[in-house]
Design an enzyme around this catalytic site. Structure first.
Site, PDB file in Angstrom:
ATOM      1  N   LYS A 179      47.643  37.195  37.829  1.00 46.46           N
ATOM      2  CA  LYS A 179      48.423  36.007  37.478  1.00 46.46           C
ATOM      3  C   LYS A 179      49.605  35.807  38.437  1.00 46.46           C
ATOM      4  O   LYS A 179      49.819  34.705  38.930  1.00 46.46           O
ATOM      5  CB  LYS A 179      48.920  36.149  36.033  1.00 46.46           C
ATOM      6  CG  LYS A 179      49.461  34.877  35.444  1.00 46.46           C
ATOM      7  CD  LYS A 179      49.355  34.886  33.930  1.00 46.46           C
ATOM      8  CE  LYS A 179      49.541  36.255  33.334  1.00 46.46           C
ATOM      9  NZ  LYS A 179      50.844  36.883  33.592  1.00 46.46           N
TER      10      LYS A 179
ATOM     11  N   THR B 202      49.873  37.049  41.441  1.00 47.52           N
ATOM     12  CA  THR B 202      49.298  36.762  42.751  1.00 47.52           C
ATOM     13  C   THR B 202      48.884  35.298  42.837  1.00 47.52           C
ATOM     14  O   THR B 202      49.105  34.625  43.857  1.00 47.52           O
ATOM     15  CB  THR B 202      48.094  37.703  42.996  1.00 47.52           C
ATOM     16  OG1 THR B 202      48.527  39.042  42.789  1.00 47.52           O
ATOM     17  CG2 THR B 202      47.555  37.555  44.402  1.00 47.52           C
TER      18      THR B 202
ATOM     19  N   ARG C 187      59.601  36.586  37.406  1.00 48.42           N
ATOM     20  CA  ARG C 187      60.434  37.625  36.807  1.00 48.42           C
ATOM     21  C   ARG C 187      60.793  38.718  37.804  1.00 48.42           C
ATOM     22  O   ARG C 187      60.069  38.969  38.764  1.00 48.42           O
ATOM     23  CB  ARG C 187      59.673  38.293  35.641  1.00 48.42           C
ATOM     24  CG  ARG C 187      59.742  37.513  34.354  1.00 48.42           C
ATOM     25  CD  ARG C 187      58.740  38.032  33.373  1.00 48.42           C
ATOM     26  NE  ARG C 187      57.384  37.757  33.842  1.00 48.42           N
ATOM     27  CZ  ARG C 187      56.305  38.318  33.370  1.00 48.42           C
ATOM     28  NH1 ARG C 187      56.391  39.230  32.416  1.00 48.42           N
ATOM     29  NH2 ARG C 187      55.116  37.999  33.827  1.00 48.42           N
TER      30      ARG C 187
ATOM     31  N   LYS D 152      52.612  51.408  37.547  1.00 47.78           N
ATOM     32  CA  LYS D 152      52.179  50.007  37.614  1.00 47.78           C
ATOM     33  C   LYS D 152      52.550  49.341  38.935  1.00 47.78           C
ATOM     34  O   LYS D 152      51.858  48.442  39.402  1.00 47.78           O
ATOM     35  CB  LYS D 152      52.784  49.229  36.437  1.00 47.78           C
ATOM     36  CG  LYS D 152      52.367  47.758  36.370  1.00 47.78           C
ATOM     37  CD  LYS D 152      52.704  47.165  35.007  1.00 47.78           C
ATOM     38  CE  LYS D 152      52.418  45.662  34.953  1.00 47.78           C
ATOM     39  NZ  LYS D 152      53.408  44.830  35.640  1.00 47.78           N
TER      40      LYS D 152
ATOM     41  N   ALA E  46      58.075  41.986  28.118  1.00 49.55           N
ATOM     42  CA  ALA E  46      57.175  41.043  27.452  1.00 49.55           C
ATOM     43  C   ALA E  46      56.775  41.533  26.066  1.00 49.55           C
ATOM     44  O   ALA E  46      56.444  40.743  25.189  1.00 49.55           O
ATOM     45  CB  ALA E  46      55.947  40.817  28.321  1.00 49.55           C
TER      46      ALA E  46
ATOM     47  N   PHE F  10      51.550  37.862  30.343  1.00 49.64           N
ATOM     48  CA  PHE F  10      50.361  38.118  29.540  1.00 49.64           C
ATOM     49  C   PHE F  10      49.418  36.896  29.489  1.00 49.64           C
ATOM     50  O   PHE F  10      49.509  36.013  30.330  1.00 49.64           O
ATOM     51  CB  PHE F  10      50.738  38.580  28.122  1.00 49.64           C
ATOM     52  CG  PHE F  10      51.386  39.940  28.100  1.00 49.64           C
ATOM     53  CD1 PHE F  10      51.286  40.822  29.169  1.00 49.64           C
ATOM     54  CD2 PHE F  10      52.104  40.367  26.988  1.00 49.64           C
ATOM     55  CE1 PHE F  10      51.867  42.080  29.140  1.00 49.64           C
ATOM     56  CE2 PHE F  10      52.688  41.630  26.946  1.00 49.64           C
ATOM     57  CZ  PHE F  10      52.573  42.476  28.018  1.00 49.64           C
TER      58      PHE F  10
ATOM     59  N   PHE G 149      36.939  36.868  43.978  1.00 50.64           N
ATOM     60  CA  PHE G 149      36.796  38.237  44.443  1.00 50.64           C
ATOM     61  C   PHE G 149      35.492  38.307  45.221  1.00 50.64           C
ATOM     62  O   PHE G 149      34.575  37.519  44.972  1.00 50.64           O
ATOM     63  CB  PHE G 149      36.786  39.170  43.224  1.00 50.64           C
ATOM     64  CG  PHE G 149      37.059  40.615  43.573  1.00 50.64           C
ATOM     65  CD1 PHE G 149      38.277  40.990  44.150  1.00 50.64           C
ATOM     66  CD2 PHE G 149      36.113  41.597  43.324  1.00 50.64           C
ATOM     67  CE1 PHE G 149      38.530  42.308  44.480  1.00 50.64           C
ATOM     68  CE2 PHE G 149      36.366  42.928  43.648  1.00 50.64           C
ATOM     69  CZ  PHE G 149      37.575  43.283  44.220  1.00 50.64           C
TER      70      PHE G 149
ATOM     71  N   TRP H 154      44.391  35.587  47.726  1.00 51.91           N
ATOM     72  CA  TRP H 154      44.542  37.002  48.040  1.00 51.91           C
ATOM     73  C   TRP H 154      44.035  37.281  49.465  1.00 51.91           C
ATOM     74  O   TRP H 154      44.696  37.948  50.253  1.00 51.91           O
ATOM     75  CB  TRP H 154      43.759  37.858  47.031  1.00 51.91           C
ATOM     76  CG  TRP H 154      43.918  39.346  47.262  1.00 51.91           C
ATOM     77  CD1 TRP H 154      44.920  40.134  46.794  1.00 51.91           C
ATOM     78  CD2 TRP H 154      43.060  40.189  48.029  1.00 51.91           C
ATOM     79  NE1 TRP H 154      44.749  41.425  47.222  1.00 51.91           N
ATOM     80  CE2 TRP H 154      43.614  41.498  47.985  1.00 51.91           C
ATOM     81  CE3 TRP H 154      41.877  39.990  48.749  1.00 51.91           C
ATOM     82  CZ2 TRP H 154      43.027  42.585  48.622  1.00 51.91           C
ATOM     83  CZ3 TRP H 154      41.287  41.068  49.387  1.00 51.91           C
ATOM     84  CH2 TRP H 154      41.872  42.353  49.328  1.00 51.91           C
TER      85      TRP H 154
END
Lengths: 587, 587
Positions: free
Chosen positions: A80, A82, A103, A114, A295, A323, A411, A439
């Site tokens: 998200k 990205t 954020r 992470k 979150a 999320f 992808f 990406w």
């Protein structure tokens, strides 16, 4: 140098682009900022004086407001952030005047497993090290402001225990009678420090505090951070800080930061933090970074102030909801937009073929484990079946009156037939669809997405909230559970029932917003239920009350406000090149 | 507007001058900095890229190096920071190219009862709110770097308790066998949080840390802060960070941050903090603010890097040593100058008629109590008698081979006869003397002091250390006690004796510097003994070992690394003007 994300690590790409990134002076020129409005923090990070900007541009119409959300993700995440960055790059590549707001990452995940959520591949924000390591210090300011409240609380408890009423009166202090069993706040630190989850403090002599149980939370879970995200200006911020409930007295009355005479000083530590930070994408579009509320219990979005600023400075302003759409977008819609008064022109729902397969029946992929082979092969049937989850989120966005755009975050294992299936199903449901390769290709790969967003932004918006603030809490929760999650109903623990009675009986609490807590890994409260679960009820275990932030938090499931550091955390590989001062090993 | 310190509060004077203070761009122009060397943090605070500056100016001769110290003060303090700032203003008024370097204040005293140490009257540094509230975040960086070591330690202890050797080996972790009873470091927070002095952590389940006693210190007491003060560059800093001893294993071996694989990441949080900060005096001379190590256990001086930079940028560079000459100057002389390789041209000893009277026999004045009447009347006899303390410090400075200048920090109750007595006595002892009225008149009031300093700086210096590093520790301590404090000898507790054996037996520890801890309120270890106490021995209770900072700390007396918040702390009166964003109520 050719930047190939299939061959380079994210931080290597970032480091390469940082060699010729724009200075904040260039960015400010492009945005038409005055010298006073730009507050540089070094050459490549700045704060923007929100007040000066909003005053100067108060008559300028807002740009288009775009929120990026997602379908229910797999535990690997569906890109998200990205995609948000890719969209900003794509709009930039199309020659649009664009800005974004995201954020700020917490030091906890950045130092743990992470990473720092700066995007990936050719859709990243830089400078990576500044972004990952505290930027201009806003989270530290939150930490100091928050902990000062705990200092004031514990010092007061000690002094009330040691001094009689006469001495207290001489010091112009009234006895607050704080109940040591009802201290609401933990202390904060911005790392995953599980050893501080459950502690006993105030041991030693009578000058060493008041002995009691206590706890530490990760700093971004602080109500001060939640307040930073939802405040409209410094005045609003100051008032909200003063409403934070630190503890209760022995008669059950709330003790606020104002009662402890510490609200003003807390605010003093936050004066600079209220201004949004500005950095840039790999392709040189400005991105505001402001607030990073946890979150799990808070709004999980960047700040309202950053959105106000972005909408004045550019024609397209992209932000992101933490999320999936049932969690992040629902809070964006019914909380953030209600607090801000802003209306989104378009909502992007990020989907991956991987997540759709998972919702269609493929085995759930897990971090750190080999990818199940089902994800490396074509499975149009699973993709089609999994689209039920995507369609559910499209409906949610439509219920808000916003225009949805589905972005298939591409992808290399995706096949044409799989993508065509998604496109057909979504278009039949009345949503625009775009495939995006940001990406792999940066903005050039996000042109289809950018075009779809530009088109969607031209459509009329009939924005409406899911519930009004005069609706009783149980009705609100039920409406969210049924309309957004697809539940049959809601059950409440005795604890939650008790809190609902307190809230409904209090004219101030009754008017607060509703900020749901639930896993994002399923539309239901059970992370293992994929697709669109049917025949279930949402169990609400507790209701937290955040008077300062201005919402109550119905909790379905368990939440920890202090994550744990794993046995192979990122800090093992982070170091500094002492010649250049560059940080290595971040991701 | 006429600025009258007899009628205005310090913060009111600061606010008035802040209305037309120079921007950091103006200051940088005046210093001849390149655009790359100036890292603005907003318009009125900057960091300076020390590396670029020192490279560009490596062939330029250093300016004159002036250290400001003091006689043994009363508990009210004798205005050492104010005099340092006044001297900078006075040299500026004389047209000299001048800069200064001072310590950054901790949030603990700033929010409690001591205030922020920004000077006073017409000798202050501004902007006051930025200076008092964390500046560019260096102390926060220290806090994060330090606490990350504790996160690494406690997470490792938990994982070693939960996993067998085979699992640890899979994660590429060797068993460190940390002794929970021998954890050296506390966590840090930059407030006076006495409730966190003695705590128990790791309660809860087996994923909630390792249960043990623990503690919090004030952030400026962190060894990371001590290292920031004494490092010569980033490489030196990185190496020292890696030598910090976090705990001992069950066999008594030290566990360092390198053993925990966290030293690189700690350093990553400090990359920006290594650059000195620049703000200005009320009269527009640049002042570097860098590092603020807790004077009780560390070197108590601003950084070596700031001095390197200041000496290249100006003809006169003024810095300050915490506490009185027996404490602050002795550490400046034998520790800071040894680490830096720098030699002071002149040492200013600040004295007040008040402190001299106190040393001569007048009752000790106490904060928060009415000033004894003896201080409001002329008492030449007590002043003359009290000069013994001043003469002792003059001798100390002369032992270093430096040129002393006595500054009488004037107060309106001082009489001509009292001042004449001091002048006569000091001049007979071969020291220059200047009366300074910087508090009342700013730089204009400090011209006599500035002239005396300029003259003293022209004299030859024959700088020599009090002891060599190959001298055994007991001999060093005895030499300091006898030569600087005037003790007859030294006694050692069994604990101290044990540590001395360990240190003398270890080739690495033997070479570390010596950083004494003792009250500054007396030449002896007893704060009630004024003047020049005779016939006493120094009792050394313990020796702390700071491998990273590079010194051992013989402790004569008790020290607390976590002060307490009083019942009427400053935060009660601090607030923010929400219209202007200015912080009110700081002092």
């Amino acid at each position: 140098m050719k930047l190939d994300p299939t061959k380079m690590k994210d931080w290597e790409i970032a480091a390469e682009c940082e060699k010729h990134m724009k200075t904040v002076y260039q960015l400010a020129d492009e945005l038409g900022l005055t010298k006073e409005e730009l507050l540089p923090y070094g050459h490549y990070v700045a704060k923007l004086d929100y007040k000066l900007i909003l005053e100067r541009l108060k008559d300028r119409p807002n740009g288009k407001y775009i929120d990026v959300t997602a379908i229910t993700p797999t535990p690997l995440g569906e890109g998200k952030s990205t995609t948000s960055i890719g969209l900003i790059e794509g709009l930039g590549k199309r020659g649009k005047k664009v800005i974004g707001a995201l954020r700020q990452p917490s030091g906890g995940p950045t130092m743990n497993i992470k990473g720092s959520a700066a995007g990936g591949g050719l859709a990243q924000i830089i400078p990576l090290d500044k972004f990952s390591l505290g930027l201009t210090g806003d989270i530290n300011a939150v930490m100091n402001a928050h902990n000062l409240a705990l200092v004031a609380l514990t010092a007061r408890m000690q002094h009330e225990a040691n001094y009689d009423d006469e001495i207290l009166a001489k010091k112009n202090l009234r006895r607050l009678n704080i109940d040591p069993k009802r201290v609401e706040l933990g202390w904060v630190i911005d790392f995953c420090a599980q050893a501080l989850r459950h502690i006993v403090i105030g041991l030693g002599g009578k000058m060493d505090g008041y002995p009691m149980e206590s706890k530490f939370w990760i700093a971004v879970a602080s109500e001060v951070m939640a307040i930073l995200a939802v405040s409209r200006d410094l005045k609003d911020f100051r008032e909200r800080i003063g409403r934070i409930v630190v503890a209760f007295d022995k008669y059950g009355n709330p003790i606020t930061t104002e009662d402890l005479e510490v609200a003003g000083a807390m605010c003093a530590w936050m004066v600079d933090a209220i201004n949004p930070n500005m950095i840039q994408t790999l392709e040189g579009q400005p991105v505001l970074i402001h607030a990073g509320p946890f979150a799990n219990i808070a709004i999980g979005q960047s700040s309202i102030i950053a959105d106000y600023v972005g909408l004045k400075l550019a024609d397209y302003h992209v932000t992101e909801s933490g999320f999936a759409a049932d969690i992040g977008f629902e809070k964006f819609w019914n909380l953030k937009c209600r607090f801000s008064g802003l209306v989104p022109n378009c909502v992007v729902i990020v989907a991956t073929i991987r997540a759709l397969k998972c919702h269609g029946g493929a085995p759930i992929p897990r971090p750190g484990q080999p990818m199940p082979k089902e994800y490396l092969e074509e499975h149009v049937d699973w993709v089609e079946k999994g689209c039920a989850n995507l369609l559910h989120h499209i409906e949610t966005v439509k219920k808000s009156g916003s225009n949805p755009v589905v972005c298939i975050n591409a992808f290399y294992t995706d096949t044409k037939a799989e993508i065509d299936a998604v496109r057909r199903i979504c278009e039949e449901a009345g949503a625009r669809v775009a495939v995006s390769e940001h990406w792999l290709k940066g903005g050039e790969g996000a042109l289809e997405l950018a075009d779809a967003v530009v088109d969607a932004c031209e459509e009329p918006v009939n924005f409406r909230f899911l519930y009004d603030l005069d609706m009783p809490l149980k009705d609100r929760i039920e409406r969210i559970a049924k309309e957004v999650y697809g539940a049959d109903g809601v059950t409440y623990s005795p604890e939650a029932e008790k809190k609902i009675q307190i809230i409904d009986a209090d004219p101030e609490l009754r008017k607060l917003g509703t900020c749901m807590v639930k896993t994002h890994l399923s539309l239901s409260h059970d992370p293992n239920l994929k697709g669109v679960p049917k025949g279930w009820v949402l169990p609400v275990r507790d209701i937290l009350i955040y008077r300062g932030a201005g919402f109550v938090v119905p909790v379905a499931g368990t939440i920890s406000l202090m994550p744990g550091t794993a046995s192979d955390p990122a800090y093992r590989r982070i170091d500094v090149d002492v010649e250049t001062g560059k940080v290595t090993g971040l991701f």
